[in-house]
Design a protein around this motif. Structure first.
Motif, short mmCIF file in Angstrom:
data_model
loop_
_atom_site.label_atom_id
_atom_site.label_comp_id
_atom_site.label_asym_id
_atom_site.label_seq_id
_atom_site.Cartn_x
_atom_site.Cartn_y
_atom_site.Cartn_z
N ASN A 28 0.83 -1.03 -0.55
CA ASN A 28 0.11 0.08 0.29
C ASN A 28 1.00 1.03 0.16
OD1 ASN A 28 -2.19 -1.37 0.51
ND2 ASN A 28 -2.10 -2.09 2.66
N TYR A 125 -7.04 7.50 -3.34
CA TYR A 125 -6.26 6.76 -2.38
C TYR A 125 -4.98 6.27 -2.01
CZ TYR A 125 -11.05 4.94 -4.77
OH TYR A 125 -12.38 5.83 -5.89
N LEU A 126 -4.17 6.91 -2.76
CA LEU A 126 -2.91 7.56 -1.74
C LEU A 126 -2.14 8.53 -0.95
CD1 LEU A 126 -1.50 8.07 -5.71
CD2 LEU A 126 -1.20 5.34 -4.26
N SER A 315 -2.51 2.44 -8.04
CA SER A 315 -3.52 2.78 -7.10
C SER A 315 -4.91 1.78 -7.53
CB SER A 315 -3.96 4.41 -6.76
OG SER A 315 -5.01 4.34 -5.80
#
Length: 336
Positions: A28, A125-126, A315
């Protein structure tokens, strides 16, 4: 192929236009995000597709090697290869597609095709603070202007778009009329910071529902400049900052006004701004102000994730990987 992992290591390739970019996501986290921008198009006043494709062929291997070096990993640690499948320039997309296929086949790992526009949304989402579903996203780039209802990581609904030109194109075309070099959008943004946004008035298109139009604005700017240049040959030179500020204000106001209508209808608690034009300083400020005014949460990616980059491809690819959305080696890019 190897068994699927919960936190895969994904190498992502972005070659939709004139930037050769490769990123690596693992656990992630973005371990590498390398971008090689092509400068040859500046002398032509716009991107030349054939030159862009050739440049990608030249840069993609060095960028790949640099990404591995920055991430400090080997190819054996990569679990999947993702690439921009479209939309974009066909020749540019083909370079990334073929390179991705070669890596997928050579390493015997899954191949993932990514929609470039949806990847811009995945830039959210980063961040440590991500939007909660469902949220409304204003996607603004050189080729697209869309309002999108994002229902989850892989479920999107376009509820509004432009009926003619994109906001980014309006910025670039206006810059060309002002005699500014390519790419002109960022230059208008910079000049506008020193100008008066109320110095000159340009029309703000008002359409039904959540549609945009910028062709009328471009025509208005053209006639405005022609008229004033005929009276004073140094008009643009003497008023450049004010003209830039007035153009920027009009485009941003147009974007915000229509997006606000969508907020009122869908009653979301989170909104996102994405795409290359999301780097515009006034748009970022007005977007945050809009969120504050409606007491909702605004999400704007870091500058490095606004313009074309491979981190956003990685991502989104993670969620396609977890959903086993893989391509075979017969897959091809799409330009539209």
């Amino acid at each position: 192929m190897p068994l699927k992992k919960d936190n895969p290591c994904i190498l992502a390739i972005e070659t939709s236009c004139d930037d050769t970019a490769i990123a690596i996501l693992k656990d992630n986290k973005i371990l590498a995000n390398v971008v090689s921008s092509q400068t040859i198009h500046e002398i032509h006043g716009g991107v030349i597709p054939e030159l862009a494709g050739r440049a990608h062929l030249q840069f993609i291997v060095p960028v790949f090697q640099k990404a591995l070096q920055n991430a400090n990993i080997t190819t054996q640690e990569i679990d999947a290869i993702a690439f921009t499948q479209g939309p974009g320039l066909v020749g540019s997309l083909l370079v990334g597609c073929q390179f991705a296929k070669g890596l997928s086949m050579g390493l015997n790992i899954p191949l993932i095709g990514i929609n470039h526009l949806k990847a811009h949304i995945a830039a959210h989402y980063l961040s440590d603070k991500t939007p909660k579903f469902p949220f409304l996203n204003l996607l603004v780039s050189g080729g697209h202007t869309q309002i999108i209802l994002v229902k989850n990581y892989l479920d999107y609904e376009i509820i509004g778009t432009t009926i003619d030109d994109a906001a980014g194109e309006a910025f670039d075309k206006a810059a060309k009329m002002l005699g500014l070099p390519y790419p002109g959008g960022p230059l208008i943004d910079k000049l506008a910071e020193k100008g008066n946004p109320n110095a000159f008035v340009f029309p703000i298109a008002k359409l039904d529902d959540f549609q945009y139009s910028f062709s009328g604005l471009k025509t208005s700017i053209l006639y405005f400049l022609q008229k004033n240049n005929s009276l004073d040959v140094r008009f643009i030179e003497n008023n450049l900052n004010d003209i830039a500020a007035s153009i920027r204000y009009t485009i941003v106001k147009t974007l915000i006004n229509t997006f606000e209508k969508a907020i009122l209808k869908y009653q979301v608690k989170d909104i996102g701004l994405a795409g290359g034009v999301s780097a515009n300083q006034l748009l970022r400020k007005e977007f945050q102000y809009l969120a504050n005014n409606h007491q909702i949460n605004a999400h704007i990616p870091a500058f490095e994730f606004c313009t074309d980059n491979a981190a956003m491809i990685a991502s989104l690819a993670k969620y396609h990987y977890l959903n086993s959305d893989f391509l075979d080696l017969k897959s091809v890019p799409f330009s539209g």
